[in-house]
Each structure stands twice: as structure tokens, then as C-alpha cells.
Scaffold this motif. Sequence first.
Motif, PDB file in Angstrom:
ATOM      1  N   LEU A 299      18.280  -5.418 -14.462  1.00 39.75           N
ATOM      2  CA  LEU A 299      18.929  -6.695 -14.135  1.00 39.75           C
ATOM      3  C   LEU A 299      19.603  -7.282 -15.377  1.00 39.75           C
ATOM      4  CD1 LEU A 299      16.192  -8.342 -11.889  1.00 39.75           C
ATOM      5  CD2 LEU A 299      18.404  -7.430 -11.134  1.00 39.75           C
ATOM      6  N   ARG A 300      18.926  -7.168 -16.507  1.00 41.46           N
ATOM      7  CA  ARG A 300      19.450  -7.740 -17.755  1.00 41.46           C
ATOM      8  C   ARG A 300      20.728  -7.042 -18.207  1.00 41.46           C
ATOM      9  NH1 ARG A 300      19.559  -7.045 -22.881  1.00 41.46           N
ATOM     10  NH2 ARG A 300      18.308  -5.157 -22.986  1.00 41.46           N
ATOM     11  N   THR A 301      20.778  -5.729 -18.069  1.00 44.03           N
ATOM     12  CA  THR A 301      21.918  -4.977 -18.602  1.00 44.03           C
ATOM     13  C   THR A 301      23.027  -4.741 -17.589  1.00 44.03           C
ATOM     14  OG1 THR A 301      20.839  -2.863 -18.107  1.00 44.03           O
ATOM     15  CG2 THR A 301      20.477  -3.805 -20.313  1.00 44.03           C
TER      16      THR A 301
ATOM     17  N   GLU B 234      13.489  -5.226 -14.662  1.00 46.31           N
ATOM     18  CA  GLU B 234      13.894  -6.333 -15.540  1.00 46.31           C
ATOM     19  C   GLU B 234      15.030  -5.901 -16.458  1.00 46.31           C
ATOM     20  OE1 GLU B 234      12.570  -9.998 -16.656  1.00 46.31           O
ATOM     21  OE2 GLU B 234      13.109  -9.476 -14.613  1.00 46.31           O
ATOM     22  N   GLU B 235      14.876  -4.732 -17.069  1.00 40.80           N
ATOM     23  CA  GLU B 235      15.911  -4.236 -17.978  1.00 40.80           C
ATOM     24  C   GLU B 235      17.192  -3.934 -17.201  1.00 40.80           C
ATOM     25  OE1 GLU B 235      17.665  -3.054 -21.586  1.00 40.80           O
ATOM     26  OE2 GLU B 235      15.939  -4.305 -21.129  1.00 40.80           O
TER      27      GLU B 235
ATOM     28  N   ARG C 197       5.458 -11.708 -12.588  1.00 41.27           N
ATOM     29  CA  ARG C 197       6.126 -12.254 -13.777  1.00 41.27           C
ATOM     30  C   ARG C 197       5.144 -13.028 -14.659  1.00 41.27           C
ATOM     31  NH1 ARG C 197      10.279 -13.218 -16.417  1.00 41.27           N
ATOM     32  NH2 ARG C 197      11.640 -12.045 -15.063  1.00 41.27           N
TER      33      ARG C 197
ATOM     34  N   ARG D 180      15.909 -12.840 -12.058  1.00 42.04           N
ATOM     35  CA  ARG D 180      14.743 -12.246 -12.701  1.00 42.04           C
ATOM     36  C   ARG D 180      13.819 -11.574 -11.688  1.00 42.04           C
ATOM     37  NH1 ARG D 180      12.222 -18.167 -14.103  1.00 42.04           N
ATOM     38  NH2 ARG D 180      11.037 -18.400 -12.194  1.00 42.04           N
TER      39      ARG D 180
ATOM     40  N   GLY E  47      23.031 -11.044 -13.889  1.00 45.08           N
ATOM     41  CA  GLY E  47      22.504 -12.355 -14.232  1.00 45.08           C
ATOM     42  C   GLY E  47      23.590 -13.385 -14.453  1.00 45.08           C
ATOM     43  N   GLU E  48      24.788 -12.924 -14.829  1.00 42.16           N
ATOM     44  CA  GLU E  48      25.903 -13.849 -15.047  1.00 42.16           C
ATOM     45  C   GLU E  48      26.408 -14.398 -13.710  1.00 42.16           C
ATOM     46  OE1 GLU E  48      28.603 -11.285 -17.044  1.00 42.16           O
ATOM     47  OE2 GLU E  48      27.191 -10.927 -18.678  1.00 42.16           O
TER      48      GLU E  48
END
Length: 169
Positions: A132-134, A129-130, A163, A145, A138-139
Motif C-alpha cells: 500500500l505504501r509503495t 502495508e509495504e 494494526r 492502511r 495512499g495519495e
Amino acid sequence: MSERERLAVPGELRIVEKLQRYGEDIGHEQLRYHRRRVLVSKSFTFDAAHHLHAYEGKCKNLHGHTYKVVFGISGVPDDVGIVVDFADIKKIWKNRIEPYLDHRYLNETLPPMNTTAENMVVWLFEQMEEGLRTSGLGERSAGLRTEFVRLFETPTSYAEARREWMADA
């Protein structure tokens, strides 16, 4: 028989006569077929040693496994029809997760925890998750997710984090 029906005859050997060309036979607006959420999965294996604390059984002794981990990641395809490139998932695995696991003594490299599959699968979920976020991915794809992580300790035994369960905590 129509051309489409002729092309769909099962078991019939045929040679492609004309390779489809982007911009001639298919336009950019046709590349994305839909705008629905889709799940893609990628799996990895790693070898590691560990032992369990406060446990009476064989696993209290130092031993090893060839683990298999499966990540399920969802999102809405981008304008060319891709949710996330499998190579991008691999990059997160290689850079952020695998160095703590492969050919390691897990009791030493993971955060303080009993190195059960149940504990490790939650750590794996958090790391993906982290990642993918950083990563900025995601953009590219809408709402990228982690949906689940499945960690096989043996070919027939696994723990899973989902999830909806992670949100309940």
C-alpha cells in the motif's frame, strides 16, 4: 405515498424507468457521501505445503493446506466515494505476495521462520502495508492502511494480526 416511499416497497418488482446520469441527476460533489474512515476487506486463497520445526504433532511432517487470507484495509473515501479499488488490492496480492505462497513449499519461499499461521500472518501484514505504501494508492485515499490480516489454515482455524498489535511490538 411519496416517490421515495414507493421505490422502497420491499418485495415489489419494478423496472428502472430512468438510469441516473452523472452531471445531470447527480453532481460530482454528491459522489462522496461522507468523510469518515471505512474498512474494506478482500480475501484470497492459496494452496501450499509446509512443515513445522521443534513441534511434536502431525504438523512436523510435510503437509499442505488450502489457506484463506482476509485483508482489512481502511481509509477515508476519495472524491468519488471509494476508499481503495478492490482491483488495486488484488494487484498488490498478485504481484507482491501470492508468488511466495501459492503452490509453494513455504519453508523455502518465506523468510527464515517456523511457518506457523501466527508467524505467517505477521509477514502478510507487513507485505500488504509495504504494498500500500509503495503503490501510490495512499495519495488517492486519505490515510490508507492495513487494519488487520486474518489467515485461515483450515476453515475453522485462523491467526490474526491487527494494526494496534503491530504498533505495540
